[in-house]
Design a protein around this motif. Structure first.
Motif, PDB file in Angstrom:
ATOM      1  N   ASP A 606       0.864  -1.633  -0.032  1.00 47.15           N
ATOM      2  CA  ASP A 606       0.708   0.296   0.192  1.00 47.15           C
ATOM      3  C   ASP A 606       0.968   1.633   0.208  1.00 47.15           C
ATOM      4  O   ASP A 606       1.185   2.011   1.424  1.00 47.15           O
ATOM      5  CB  ASP A 606      -0.590  -0.207   1.176  1.00 47.15           C
ATOM      6  CG  ASP A 606      -2.244   1.133   1.534  1.00 47.15           C
ATOM      7  OD1 ASP A 606      -1.588   1.895   0.715  1.00 47.15           O
ATOM      8  OD2 ASP A 606      -2.917   0.770   1.731  1.00 47.15           O
ATOM      9  N   LYS A 607       0.981   1.652  -1.412  1.00 41.31           N
ATOM     10  CA  LYS A 607       2.411   3.181  -1.374  1.00 41.31           C
ATOM     11  C   LYS A 607       1.516   3.975  -0.364  1.00 41.31           C
ATOM     12  O   LYS A 607       2.068   4.457  -0.594  1.00 41.31           O
ATOM     13  CB  LYS A 607       2.708   2.816  -2.711  1.00 41.31           C
ATOM     14  CG  LYS A 607       3.544   3.968  -2.820  1.00 41.31           C
ATOM     15  CD  LYS A 607       4.282   3.848  -4.463  1.00 41.31           C
ATOM     16  CE  LYS A 607       5.182   5.046  -4.423  1.00 41.31           C
ATOM     17  NZ  LYS A 607       5.783   5.289  -6.237  1.00 41.31           N
ATOM     18  N   ARG A 608       0.710   4.549  -1.310  1.00 38.49           N
ATOM     19  CA  ARG A 608      -0.947   5.609  -0.251  1.00 38.49           C
ATOM     20  C   ARG A 608      -0.345   5.836   0.383  1.00 38.49           C
ATOM     21  O   ARG A 608      -0.895   7.129   1.583  1.00 38.49           O
ATOM     22  CB  ARG A 608      -2.415   5.601  -0.867  1.00 38.49           C
ATOM     23  CG  ARG A 608      -2.822   6.490  -0.992  1.00 38.49           C
ATOM     24  CD  ARG A 608      -4.068   6.477  -1.323  1.00 38.49           C
ATOM     25  NE  ARG A 608      -4.664   6.220  -2.537  1.00 38.49           N
ATOM     26  CZ  ARG A 608      -5.656   6.027  -3.945  1.00 38.49           C
ATOM     27  NH1 ARG A 608      -6.810   5.791  -3.143  1.00 38.49           N
ATOM     28  NH2 ARG A 608      -5.558   6.051  -4.944  1.00 38.49           N
ATOM     29  N   LYS A 611       2.903   6.972   1.804  1.00 36.21           N
ATOM     30  CA  LYS A 611       3.416   7.671   1.483  1.00 36.21           C
ATOM     31  C   LYS A 611       2.038   9.157   2.580  1.00 36.21           C
ATOM     32  O   LYS A 611       3.088  10.279   3.434  1.00 36.21           O
ATOM     33  CB  LYS A 611       2.310   8.716   0.094  1.00 36.21           C
ATOM     34  CG  LYS A 611       3.171   8.396  -1.240  1.00 36.21           C
ATOM     35  CD  LYS A 611       2.590   9.049  -2.269  1.00 36.21           C
ATOM     36  CE  LYS A 611       3.061   8.009  -3.346  1.00 36.21           C
ATOM     37  NZ  LYS A 611       2.086   8.934  -4.962  1.00 36.21           N
ATOM     38  N   LYS A 612       1.160   9.159   3.129  1.00 32.46           N
ATOM     39  CA  LYS A 612       0.940   9.205   4.334  1.00 32.46           C
ATOM     40  C   LYS A 612       1.498   9.602   5.721  1.00 32.46           C
ATOM     41  O   LYS A 612       1.404  10.123   6.531  1.00 32.46           O
ATOM     42  CB  LYS A 612      -0.746   8.636   4.691  1.00 32.46           C
ATOM     43  CG  LYS A 612      -1.501   9.432   5.447  1.00 32.46           C
ATOM     44  CD  LYS A 612      -3.295   8.536   5.797  1.00 32.46           C
ATOM     45  CE  LYS A 612      -3.934   9.045   6.282  1.00 32.46           C
ATOM     46  NZ  LYS A 612      -5.560   7.882   6.728  1.00 32.46           N
TER      47      LYS A 612
END
Length: 909
Positions: A606-608, A611-612
């Motif tokens: 989960d790259k998103r 980033k968070k």
């Protein structure tokens, strides 16, 4: 939720301690499908629709990031008139789960094209049945639950008042907890216990500080209680106590024992325990006859309130010591400087049913007084049963649920008015019948007082244990216990496949570990379901790995990480238990959080979400950068714990912190690589290499070990050594090849005098180091050895401590009998015996290399985002037959290893 309002009860102050308020709203609908209820509360709610219990909540959250739950209530609605009812509690005091702000309920029902939001059209009434002035369950938890059914219809319904509360709401991002009824197994044991007077305690910190929303050690209690004792005849009194100093007629007692002549005597009790996490102190003298009215006084000049970021166990706090010295002087100079507090007697002396249970005295069996519903012997039926009162003592029934559980007490009892029903859960009873009580750590029970007739009740608090004691007090006529059960409540998880092998012990260890993990998963990971139910960040890192493997559960890990990131709004580094009203910093946990960020990405892809969290990752590391000594090592006056073993950690520069910081830096480098942050990655690598050099400069060739710490007093290396620095130097890639050889020997053959691993938590890191070094047999032998004592006593879950731990367990095998930091066998049996190791982010690729280790067969699976990877292998003669099944698109590579020497590997038939 935008058009709904925060509401509360007109009768109640918004910040008063332990309030329970009832709300209701009637409405009409023509369609019931697609009905959604969004709801939250500070601090807790239970919602029902048309009498059907929907759920409890909300999830734990920081005040600036508060969450609401969403429930599909279509099945509970009907065409026409409907009613929604809510029980809301405001704790009004800090816990390790909440930071209460202001009492309030907020909800929005989206149904039939309309939005029915909380506002002044809702009705509200204070609940007098739930008693307000009760002690806290523990430092970690909310006030104790006590319900008087005689008062449940004493309700004054009024329009709710709208409350202003800043901050936005976000929807809960973890699954709702389960509601699984569990009934006791077999017949209950029936015991007669001596009738006893009530037990009392005094909430000294609350008396001193009023509306106290904190849970810190450094909270002073300069409180004095006073009364006049009328003595009828000359007699000796014993006021001895570790918690109270006592004066009689203005004279301080040295020993607490005093002989008083007939007449009136002015008695003063001074709180001798000036600080501490225990916010309520036992007061065993209230039951003495002859007391007059009580007064409460406070030495305002001695008030002190501070956080615990500068760790109290090792480092002096100058201002706190000054306040304590002022208090001791004030006691000697009483009454100078004291002011009277206006408090009702029920706010000063709180009854403590848990202490009454703990002090129980058995006077015999009660089988003749406890009969089945059919009138036969108790063995004919577990429930319902009828309990007949006796002047010999109170009846006590012990229900065994067969294994550890966690959930809500639920019962139906038919009785006369005023019968006291105490319910207390425990985890362990020794073979000779000794109960392992949960006090002084936790009041793991509740009290219910009956109305006349049938009493049905479901507790508001989730509690854990295997044995439930139901004590019937104050009964003058038979009491019928119609049903007793626990509504088990955990995260909605189940294993993708049970681990099985030719070794029954390993199978049992895996299943115990999995059961424990399930009981320690809520909206976040928690350390244990009984004593704390707290999200400890370090525990969460390990438990996340186990949940990835066993369940493919990622939302609990994500939520735990998110709360850690939000703690950076108040701490320089990620907090150790969050959200919490206890302000302290435990650096090892901050660094484990950083490692978990990378591991969460690696397992989910989960790259998103990565980033968070990225800015929080950097902020955590920047916070650590400010804590450096002249050698370049991490150093600070913080809680420098790793585990309860006697490491020399009461110093500012403790080597294991620097090693885990290396691990966090390496994890951040990996994250930077994925995110394309090349310049940041380079800077992080430079910091990591510099720190590694500083750590390895402390290696002692003569001892073949790193020191535990650098001493605060001299700056020289501690003479103490431990396995912990050796295992972390391997696990976090700190040790050079030359050092690693000696470090590994410390793990396999620890030298005399070296501190060894004490807890299952630290054993996770030991096993990571052994796996990295290829010492698989040693790892599996350790699992068998360390966990076998749990099997031997019939445990259903794994323990907080290993048998024989240095931690004081008061003569019992462990404190907590259900603690998921001990669930490491889930991870390592999957990786070693089944040989399943993920090699690419998001479950895209795996190596399969089972380690035989004398076994004849093994099967199981590792969960992944794409589906489970299953392995089943067995030895038949000189053949290793193996079946591998993986999700479509996942690359799988089988790799031979030394344990397969002499075996021909073939696909299973």
């Amino acid at each position: 939720m935008k058009r709904s309002k925060w509401i509360w009860c007109a009768h109640n102050a918004l910040r008063e301690y332990n309030q329970t308020v009832l709300f209701k709203k009637e409405f009409e609908v023509t369609r019931t499908d697609g009905a959604l209820l969004q709801i939250t509360a500070d601090s807790w709610y239970r919602v029902s629709v048309n009498g059907k219990w929907i759920h409890d909540g909300p999830a734990r959250a920081y005040p600036d990031h508060y969450q609401y739950d969403e429930h599909d209530i279509s099945a509970a609605l009907k065409k026409g008139k409907n009613k929604i009812e809510v029980i809301a509690r405001y704790f009004g005091i800090g816990t390790f789960h909440q930071i209460p702000q202001v009492a309030g309920l907020r909800a929005a029902l989206l149904v039939d094209g309309q939005m029915i939001g909380t506002d002044s059209s809702w009705q509200a009434a204070p609940s007098h049945a739930w008693q307000q002035w009760t002690p806290k369950i523990s430092i970690q938890m909310e006030p104790f639950e006590e319900y008087d059914a005689r008062l449940e219809k004493v309700l004054d319904w009024q329009p709710a008042v709208e409350v202003k509360r800043p901050g936005k709401l976000v929807q809960r991002n973890t699954g709702l907890l389960t509601q699984k009824p569990r009934r006791p197994v077999g017949e209950p044991t029936a015991t007669r216990v001596k009738k006893s007077a009530p037990h009392w305690c005094v909430p000294v910190a609350q008396l001193a500080h009023g509306e106290m929303i904190e849970a810190n050690f450094y909270t002073s209690r300069p409180v004095v209680l006073g009364s006049v004792l009328t003595v009828r005849k000359k007699q000796q009194f014993d006021f001895s106590s570790m918690e109270w100093k006592v004066s009689v007629s203005g004279r301080l007692l040295k020993t607490g024992k005093v002989t008083l002549k007939p007449g009136k005597h002015e008695i003063r009790f001074f709180c001798n325990s000036f600080y501490g996490h225990n916010k309520e102190l036992a007061f065993p003298w209230l039951n003495l006859k002859g007391w007059g009215e009580w007064s409460v006084e406070l030495a305002s000049a001695c008030l002190f309130l501070d956080n615990d970021r500068r760790w109290f166990a090792s480092f002096e706090h100058a201002e706190a010591k000054k306040a304590e010295r002022r208090w001791q002087k004030a006691i000697e100079q009483y009454p100078k400087g004291f002011s009277t507090l206006d408090r009702s007697i029920e706010q000063v002396f709180m009854e403590d049913p848990a202490a009454q249970f703990t002090a129980r005295t058995e006077v015999g069996m009660a089988r003749r007084a406890v009969r089945s519903a059919a009138g036969g012997a108790l063995g004919d039926s577990a429930v319902p049963v009828t309990v007949t009162p006796s002047p010999k003592g109170d009846a006590e029934l012990c229900f065994d649920f067969g294994e550890q559980t966690c959930g809500y007490f639920e019962f139906t009892i038919k009785a006369d008015e005023g019968v006291i029903v105490d319910l207390n859960a425990v985890e362990y009873i020794t073979p000779d019948g000794t109960i392992q009580h949960t006090l002084p750590f936790n009041r793991n029970g509740m009290r219910y007082i009956t109305k006349k007739g049938v009493n049905r009740f479901t507790s508001l608090k989730r509690r854990s244990g295997q044995y439930l004691f139901v004590t019937i007090r104050n009964a003058k006529a038979p009491v019928e216990i119609k049903s007793v059960r626990i509504i088990e409540s955990t995260a909605p998880v189940s294993p993708v496949e049970m681990f099985k092998s030719s070794d029954p012990s390993l199978n049992k260890i895996w299943s115990m570990s999995e059961r424990t993990l399930q009981l320690c998963m809520e909206d976040t990971f928690t350390d244990c379901p009984l004593y704390e139910q707290t999200l400890w960040i370090g525990d969460a890192r390990n438990e996340a790995l186990y949940a990835f493997a066993a369940y493919g559960n990622y939302d609990v890990s994500a939520r735990s990480l998110e709360l850690g990131a939000q703690s950076l709004d108040q701490f320089p580094m990620v907090g150790c238990q969050v959200p919490s009203s206890w302000d302290c910093q435990l650096p090892a946990w901050s660094f484990l959080w950083g490692m978990q960020v990378w591991e969460h990405y690696f397992h989910t892809g989960d790259k998103r979400f990565l980033k968070k969290l990225w800015s929080a990752v950097l902020k955590n590391l920047d916070g650590a950068e400010q804590y450096k000594d002249k050698y370049g090592l991490f150093s600070g006056p913080l809680w420098n714990l790793l585990e309860w073993a006697p490491i020399d950690h009461d110093n500012e520069t403790v080597l294991h912190n620097s090693m885990l910081l290396v691990g966090a830096l390496q994890a951040a480098e990996n994250c930077a690589d994925v995110l394309g942050e090349n310049a940041t990655q380079k800077k992080l690598k430079t910091r990591r290499n510099r720190l590694i050099r500083a750590i390895n400069a402390q290696w002692n060739e003569e001892k073949g070990s790193y020191p535990d710490a650098l001493l605060d007093t001299t700056g020289k290396a501690s003479v103490k050594t431990c396995q912990h620095t050796s295992m972390l130097s391997i696990m976090c890639d700190v040790a050079t090849p030359r050092i690693q050889k000696s470090a590994l020997n410390n793990l396999l053959n620890s030298p005399k005098g070296m501190t060894t691993i004490g807890s299952p938590f630290a054993m996770q890191f030991m096993y990571e180091a052994l796996e990295k070094a290829g010492e698989y047999d040693a790892l599996l032998d350790s699992i068998r050895t360390k966990f076998q004592p749990m099997i031997d006593v019939g445990a259903s879950t794994v323990w907080e401590m290993f048998a024989g731990s240095d931690f004081d367990t008061l003569g019992f095998p462990t404190r907590s009998h259900c603690h998921a930091w001990a669930s490491s066998p889930i991870w390592f049996l999957t990786r070693i015996v089944l040989g399943i190791r993920q090699t690419d982010a998001g479950g895209k690729a795996f190596e399969i290399s089972p380690w035989i280790s004398g076994l004849k067969h093994a099967s199981g699976a590792m969960a992944t985002p794409k589906g489970p990877v299953h392995v089943d292998w067995r030895i038949k003669g000189k053949k290793l037959q193996i079946t591998i099944a993986a999700p479509t698109g996942a690359k799988v590579e089988f790799i031979r290893n030394a344990s397969m020497k002499g075996l021909c590997v073939i696909p299973a038939e």
